[in-house]
Write an enzyme that holds these catalytic residues in place. Structure first.
Site, PDB file in Angstrom:
ATOM      1  N   LYS A 110      34.210  47.065  33.415  1.00  0.00           N
ATOM      2  CA  LYS A 110      33.267  46.875  34.516  1.00  0.00           C
ATOM      3  C   LYS A 110      33.755  47.566  35.781  1.00  0.00           C
ATOM      4  O   LYS A 110      32.988  48.232  36.491  1.00  0.00           O
ATOM      5  CB  LYS A 110      33.076  45.377  34.767  1.00  0.00           C
ATOM      6  CG  LYS A 110      32.212  45.051  35.978  1.00  0.00           C
ATOM      7  CD  LYS A 110      30.788  45.554  35.813  1.00  0.00           C
ATOM      8  CE  LYS A 110      29.933  45.105  36.995  1.00  0.00           C
ATOM      9  NZ  LYS A 110      28.550  45.595  36.890  1.00  0.00           N
TER      10      LYS A 110
ATOM     11  N   CYS B 194      28.617  45.652  44.207  1.00  0.00           N
ATOM     12  CA  CYS B 194      29.450  46.187  43.122  1.00  0.00           C
ATOM     13  C   CYS B 194      30.209  47.444  43.528  1.00  0.00           C
ATOM     14  O   CYS B 194      31.429  47.433  43.643  1.00  0.00           O
ATOM     15  CB  CYS B 194      28.584  46.465  41.893  1.00  0.00           C
ATOM     16  SG  CYS B 194      27.955  44.976  41.090  1.00  0.00           S
TER      17      CYS B 194
END
Length: 431
Positions: A214, A268
């Site tokens: 991720k 993010c």
């Protein structure tokens, strides 16, 4: 895979990922309880409404709530699967903060039972899933946790989302999922859960590898955006249209340069690379530099916009867009907010904010004198435009309505007024 209609699922955190995830799991037939610390969020969901903007989410939530498949509460209850989707911010010195994850683990610990599965979805630094396991082991000594020898009573895994705002409901189902277990048994248990509502391929690995995957995905994007942002600054200094340069360079079969902007935003891409840097500061050199380049681009935009505004002291200023990307209502870590707020603090009432996805003046602008207006009023009243977000509504403004305006375009949506060119035309009606 058939859905276990008796399965009880709890989703901890009803934000931009938690609520869509909870609603999709409920639509698959499971009974879902959404847990959130905000009574307002809980009341909103229980009324069948949503507190965030996302395509088709309102109808989905309304439907599953009406069918009794989704409800919300501030209090945790026993479940078969616990999905944790809480924030993982960074501190001012860029150190990762996993306190919300650990707090969620403390919340569910009293109701855990043998056979339960705990899945962390929050973007996290490597080792967070194991830290959560260690905390649960301390709080529930009566339950055997995975990785501590023998067959565990509880399965623990990590499975990050990889979705695009505006397409969350589609991508939560269609995108491949990387499922990392504390042990292979844990990964298989989580795999069975995701296959109930995910059409994309589900691939198992270790928890640490999945955590790194991720972070790598978002860091890859950040590094490539940094190249585009650095290129835009260089081209601007040389008086070259960066948008044309990128368009022509991308005609090379093996070149795909991204589009520059006023920085990088969102929870993010603007945050996650720091997790890697913090984990290995000596070797994460390119990743750190990319973060610094993208943050510096915001400072560059403020400086250039200020120079332009100072040249037209009688003109009102329209800052177009506050979201971190086009056509969404998400302002987290938005460089557009940072630019517009700094301009508002400097120029006060001259600054007008144009953000079609904001209902009220964001807190960053309280006390500055800045005003939230729509695009039509901005075109009537403002002489200087600073384009910060490429919302479709801004792209639709024809050339004739922009005639006589002074524009600093950080998104390249008005190609006849390129970012690289410092306008010299006078603003209509401005001395």
């Amino acid at each position: 895979m058939p859905v276990d209609i008796e399965q009880q699922v709890s989703v901890i955190g009803l934000g931009y990922i938690g609520l869509p995830t909870a609603a999709l799991i409920a639509r698959s037939g499971a009974r879902v309880l959404g847990i959130d610390v905000s009574p307002h969020v809980v009341a909103t969901v229980n009324s069948g409404r949503v507190h965030i903007e996302e395509v088709d989410l309102d109808g989905l939530v309304q439907g599953v709530v009406a069918r009794g498949l989704l409800r919300a509460s501030t209090q945790v209850e026993p479940s078969d699967v616990f999905v944790i989707a809480v924030p993982t911010p960074v501190s001012e010195d860029h150190a990762p903060d996993i306190s919300f994850v650990l707090s969620a683990a403390r919340t569910i610990a009293p109701v855990l039972k043998a056979g339960d599965t705990v899945i962390l979805e929050s973007t996290s630094p490597v080792g967070t899933t194991e830290a959560m396991r260690d905390l649960l082991a301390t709080l529930r000594t009566d339950l055997k946790m995975p990785g501590q020898g023998g067959v565990p009573d509880v399965s623990i895994a990590y499975c990050p989302e990889r979705v695009l705002p505006g397409r969350i409901l589609v991508e939560l189902i269609d995108n491949d999922r990387c499922i990392g277990g504390i042990t292979p048994r844990c990964a298989r248990k989580a795999l069975g859960f995701y296959r109930q509502f995910v059409r994309g391929q589900c691939i198992t690995t270790t928890a640490r590898a999945a955590e790194m995957v991720k972070l790598v995905e978002n860091s890859f994007r950040d590094v490539n955006i940094a190249f585009a942002n650095e290129l835009s600054v260089i081209a601007e200094g040389m008086g070259i249209d960066v948008w044309e340069v990128i368009r022509l360079a991308n005609r090379h079969p093996r070149v795909n340069i991204l589009q520059p902007g006023p920085g990088v935003g969102g929870h993010c891409i603007a945050v996650d690379p720091w997790f890697i840097v913090h984990g290995d500061p000596d070797n994460a050199r390119i990743i750190r530099t990319a973060r610094e380049v993208n943050d510096a681009k915001t400072d560059h935009v403020v400086a250039k916009a200020s120079d332009l505004i100072d040249a037209y002291p009688a003109a009102d200023i329209a800052c177009l867009g506050l979201a971190f990307k086009a056509n969404i209502d998400d302002f987290r870590e938005s460089p557009a907010v940072k630019v517009a707020a700094r301009l508002a603090r400097r120029y006060g009432r001259r600054v007008k904010l144009v953000e079609p996805y904001a209902q009220d003046l964001p807190v960053d602008f309280v006390g500055t004198g800045a005003e939230l207006i729509d695009i039509d009023i901005a075109l009537e009243r403002c002489g200087v435009f600073v384009v910060l977000v490429d919302h479709d509504i801004f792209k639709s403004v024809p050339v004739e309505e922009r005639a006589g305006k002074i524009v600093y375009d950080t998104r390249g949506i008005w190609p006849d007024q390129p970012m690289a060119a410092m306008p010299v035309a006078r603003v209509a009606g401005v001395a």
